[in-house]
Design a protein around this motif. Structure first.
Motif, PDB file in Angstrom:
ATOM      1  N   THR A 190       0.819  -1.210   0.000  1.00 22.22           N
ATOM      2  CA  THR A 190       0.000   0.000   0.000  1.00 22.22           C
ATOM      3  C   THR A 190       0.854   1.261   0.000  1.00 22.22           C
ATOM      4  O   THR A 190       2.071   1.221   0.197  1.00 22.22           O
ATOM      5  CB  THR A 190      -0.922  -0.006   1.235  1.00 22.22           C
ATOM      6  OG1 THR A 190      -1.868   1.034   1.120  1.00 22.22           O
ATOM      7  CG2 THR A 190      -0.120   0.206   2.520  1.00 22.22           C
ATOM      8  N   ASN A 242      -1.642   6.418   2.281  1.00 16.98           N
ATOM      9  CA  ASN A 242      -3.058   6.424   2.665  1.00 16.98           C
ATOM     10  C   ASN A 242      -3.514   5.078   3.212  1.00 16.98           C
ATOM     11  O   ASN A 242      -4.361   5.004   4.109  1.00 16.98           O
ATOM     12  CB  ASN A 242      -3.933   6.823   1.477  1.00 16.98           C
ATOM     13  CG  ASN A 242      -3.759   8.276   1.104  1.00 16.98           C
ATOM     14  OD1 ASN A 242      -3.068   9.017   1.775  1.00 16.98           O
ATOM     15  ND2 ASN A 242      -4.364   8.681   0.000  1.00 16.98           N
ATOM     16  N   ARG A 282      -3.102   8.825  -7.063  1.00 18.15           N
ATOM     17  CA  ARG A 282      -3.591   7.934  -6.023  1.00 18.15           C
ATOM     18  C   ARG A 282      -4.765   8.558  -5.263  1.00 18.15           C
ATOM     19  O   ARG A 282      -5.761   7.894  -4.969  1.00 18.15           O
ATOM     20  CB  ARG A 282      -2.459   7.579  -5.053  1.00 18.15           C
ATOM     21  CG  ARG A 282      -2.825   6.498  -4.047  1.00 18.15           C
ATOM     22  CD  ARG A 282      -1.661   6.228  -3.096  1.00 18.15           C
ATOM     23  NE  ARG A 282      -0.529   5.651  -3.798  1.00 18.15           N
ATOM     24  CZ  ARG A 282      -0.390   4.350  -4.045  1.00 18.15           C
ATOM     25  NH1 ARG A 282      -1.325   3.511  -3.642  1.00 18.15           N
ATOM     26  NH2 ARG A 282       0.666   3.891  -4.673  1.00 18.15           N
ATOM     27  N   GLU A 283      -4.630   9.856  -4.962  1.00 18.24           N
ATOM     28  CA  GLU A 283      -5.704  10.539  -4.231  1.00 18.24           C
ATOM     29  C   GLU A 283      -6.996  10.550  -5.031  1.00 18.24           C
ATOM     30  O   GLU A 283      -8.076  10.281  -4.501  1.00 18.24           O
ATOM     31  CB  GLU A 283      -5.284  11.974  -3.893  1.00 18.24           C
ATOM     32  CG  GLU A 283      -4.237  12.096  -2.817  1.00 18.24           C
ATOM     33  CD  GLU A 283      -4.762  11.732  -1.445  1.00 18.24           C
ATOM     34  OE1 GLU A 283      -5.995  11.627  -1.277  1.00 18.24           O
ATOM     35  OE2 GLU A 283      -3.943  11.550  -0.532  1.00 18.24           O
ATOM     36  N   GLU A 341      -8.580   7.090  -5.191  1.00 20.71           N
ATOM     37  CA  GLU A 341      -9.243   6.734  -3.937  1.00 20.71           C
ATOM     38  C   GLU A 341     -10.506   7.546  -3.711  1.00 20.71           C
ATOM     39  O   GLU A 341     -11.444   7.085  -3.057  1.00 20.71           O
ATOM     40  CB  GLU A 341      -8.264   6.912  -2.776  1.00 20.71           C
ATOM     41  CG  GLU A 341      -7.127   5.901  -2.814  1.00 20.71           C
ATOM     42  CD  GLU A 341      -6.073   6.155  -1.754  1.00 20.71           C
ATOM     43  OE1 GLU A 341      -6.335   6.944  -0.830  1.00 20.71           O
ATOM     44  OE2 GLU A 341      -4.976   5.574  -1.860  1.00 20.71           O
ATOM     45  N   SER A 361     -12.933   5.404  -5.867  1.00 15.90           N
ATOM     46  CA  SER A 361     -13.032   3.975  -5.553  1.00 15.90           C
ATOM     47  C   SER A 361     -13.271   3.704  -4.081  1.00 15.90           C
ATOM     48  O   SER A 361     -13.747   2.630  -3.710  1.00 15.90           O
ATOM     49  CB  SER A 361     -11.748   3.262  -5.973  1.00 15.90           C
ATOM     50  OG  SER A 361     -10.675   3.596  -5.100  1.00 15.90           O
ATOM     51  N   LYS A 362     -12.908   4.671  -3.212  1.00  8.97           N
ATOM     52  CA  LYS A 362     -12.966   4.481  -1.754  1.00  8.97           C
ATOM     53  C   LYS A 362     -12.104   3.291  -1.333  1.00  8.97           C
ATOM     54  O   LYS A 362     -12.314   2.681  -0.287  1.00  8.97           O
ATOM     55  CB  LYS A 362     -14.406   4.247  -1.267  1.00  8.97           C
ATOM     56  CG  LYS A 362     -15.434   5.194  -1.862  1.00  8.97           C
ATOM     57  CD  LYS A 362     -15.122   6.641  -1.565  1.00  8.97           C
ATOM     58  CE  LYS A 362     -16.205   7.555  -2.143  1.00  8.97           C
ATOM     59  NZ  LYS A 362     -15.857   8.979  -2.046  1.00  8.97           N
ATOM     60  N   ASN A 363     -11.080   2.975  -2.137  1.00  6.86           N
ATOM     61  CA  ASN A 363     -10.228   1.818  -1.879  1.00  6.86           C
ATOM     62  C   ASN A 363      -8.782   2.275  -1.775  1.00  6.86           C
ATOM     63  O   ASN A 363      -8.156   2.585  -2.787  1.00  6.86           O
ATOM     64  CB  ASN A 363     -10.373   0.805  -3.020  1.00  6.86           C
ATOM     65  CG  ASN A 363      -9.583  -0.468  -2.769  1.00  6.86           C
ATOM     66  OD1 ASN A 363      -8.755  -0.529  -1.866  1.00  6.86           O
ATOM     67  ND2 ASN A 363      -9.842  -1.482  -3.568  1.00  6.86           N
ATOM     68  N   PRO A 364      -8.211   2.330  -0.556  1.00 10.23           N
ATOM     69  CA  PRO A 364      -6.876   2.884  -0.386  1.00 10.23           C
ATOM     70  C   PRO A 364      -5.732   1.963  -0.774  1.00 10.23           C
ATOM     71  O   PRO A 364      -4.585   2.380  -0.753  1.00 10.23           O
ATOM     72  CB  PRO A 364      -6.817   3.199   1.123  1.00 10.23           C
ATOM     73  CG  PRO A 364      -7.722   2.195   1.721  1.00 10.23           C
ATOM     74  CD  PRO A 364      -8.829   1.983   0.726  1.00 10.23           C
TER      75      PRO A 364
END
Length: 457
Positions: free
Chosen positions: A141, A144, A268-269, A272, A275-278
């Motif tokens: 990851t 975030n 990436r921000e 996310e 997608s709400k997927n970090p």
């Protein structure tokens, strides 16, 4: 524990709030339910409870019945929903965990809207936070992802996040609170369970007995860095990017002037955000997105339903699920003074006058014609080979769309006005010199209003 829980609620500033409690029936959620009940009168809380049945275990229906009976004892309004998570996950090419989470939170949002809920409370604890951080580290990851689980995010609160599983079990035992046990928690079938049952005991016993606190601190530090990054990216709104009707638009030439590190963080921000997927985007994909900004228009990358697409001088980022199936069929003829609607546009035909025509005749949003032509107008979708005729000659409609930078997503949905097989108007874009006003009587006005769909990118 009760005093600390009350402090958590006061920190959230929940007094007089309407809150949805997500109850699975396990020790964590039953502890949260009991603690909320202790302070609902003191803080004047209006509580609603719900249970989501994932249909993943034979005793899933038992859990649903148990939660319903317990909520009735507490005197709470109760909602439940049963979904085939495995089927949904397979059909949508998601892991079981991803599919379950999507359907679960979709259910929560449905209740929130129906009941005018202000907050949704889930029963994640400190062990859940630590397991999530470890799990995301193993998957590679970014910063975030190290945040793990936040105590508060928008309308979502986690009021027992600072309690360990040991503390919760002691509360359950001391207060004699009933619960149901999910037997799969003791099977190392999923990554989270493997971390909980196999990895964590080793880390705690052989490396750091306070591993929970250490990972909690890491999460807090990551949150600080993540917050600074988001604040800086937000400061660039209007200068480097904008949010327009469901899409993020980034100005490519300005983006190229930014450092590679900033661009990577920004991709990436924005991923996310939709997608709400970090932890769903790795460094290789980040590189592919960055290479995209040096590509020609039309090229795109799709990552878990989030689209990164080049449209002329902008990079578009949006949720595929929102903009898929944009095409709609429509065809109108034998028109009268009325309202005609397509999926994305309203077409209004009304009486006008010569004075209004003189004042507004150059407005691309309006078409003025003599009433005698109304019987001949047809409104349709575009076709291959369409062109407009001007004083200087003909021009293909496709080329006009390219010149005007009209998004490919909606070209098929723009209403085309033709009279006797000649296109006379493409609303908000171009108008031919044919069939305009020839006299100062019997003038009608046609206007087309967009239903909040992005015209230009």
């Amino acid at each position: 524990m009760k005093d600390e829980f009350l402090k958590n609620l006061e920190d959230y500033n929940l007094e007089n709030s309407r809150i949805l409690l997500a109850i699975s029936g396990g020790k964590d959620s039953m502890t949260m339910l009991d603690l909320f009940n202790c302070f609902k009168d003191e803080l004047k809380l209006d509580l609603v409870a719900c249970h989501f049945n994932h249909s993943l275990r034979e005793d899933a229906d038992r859990d649903e019945k148990f939660v319903k009976s317990q909520c009735e004892k507490y005197g709470l309004k109760f909602y439940s929903k049963k979904e085939d998570v495995l089927l949904y996950s397979n059909e949508n090419k998601l892991s079981t965990e991803e599919g379950a989470r999507f359907l679960r939170y979709k259910f929560f949002d449905e209740i929130k809207r129906a009941e005018n809920i202000e907050y949704i409370a889930t029963a994640h604890n400190k062990n859940d936070l630590a397991e999530t951080v470890i799990m995301r580290i193993l998957r590679g990851t970014g910063i975030n992802g190290l945040v793990g689980i936040q105590s508060e995010r928008g309308d979502l609160i986690r009021p027992i996040l600072n309690f360990s599983r040991d503390e919760i079990e002691k509360y359950i035992e001391y207060n004699n609170i009933p619960f149901v046990e999910d037997e799969t928690n003791f099977e190392d079938l999923y990554l989270r369970n493997k971390i909980r049952l196999n990895l964590f005991p080793i880390l705690k016993n052989e490396y750091n007995p306070k591993i929970l606190d250490a990972l909690s601190r890491l999460s807090n530090i990551a949150f600080d860095y993540s917050s600074i990054s988001r604040e800086y990216i937000a400061s660039k709104e209007g200068l480097l990017w904008e949010f327009n009707k469901g899409k993020i638009l980034v100005y490519i030439e300005k983006l190229k002037l930014q450092s590679r590190s900033f661009r990577n963080i920004m991709y990436r921000e924005f991923f996310e955000f939709f997608s709400k997927n970090p932890d769903g985007i790795n460094y290789k994909i980040i590189e592919e997105i960055d290479n995209l900004i040096f590509s020609k228009t039309g090229k795109y990358i799709e990552i878990k339903n989030v689209i990164f697409k080049i449209e002329y001088d902008k990079l578009l980022i949006y949720d595929k699920n929102i903009f898929e199936n944009l095409e709609s069929n429509f065809y109108f003829e034998n028109l009268d003074f009325s309202l005609y609607s397509t999926k994305f546009f309203d077409i209004i035909i009304e009486q006008s006058c010569f004075e209004e025509f003189k004042k507004l005749k150059h407005n691309k949003n309006l078409l003025f014609i003599n009433k005698k032509y109304l019987d001949f107008i047809k409104i349709r979708k575009r076709k291959n080979g369409d062109f407009l005729e001007f004083d200087f000659g003909k021009k293909k409609l496709k080329d006009i769309f390219i010149d005007e930078k009209i998004s490919k997503d909606i070209r098929e949905n723009i209403p085309i006005f033709e009279i006797k097989n000649n296109i006379v108007w493409v609303p908000n874009i171009r108008r031919s010199n044919r069939y305009l006003v020839e006299g100062n009587e019997d003038i009608i006005k046609i206007k087309v209003l967009s239903k909040e769909i992005l015209w230009r990118d």
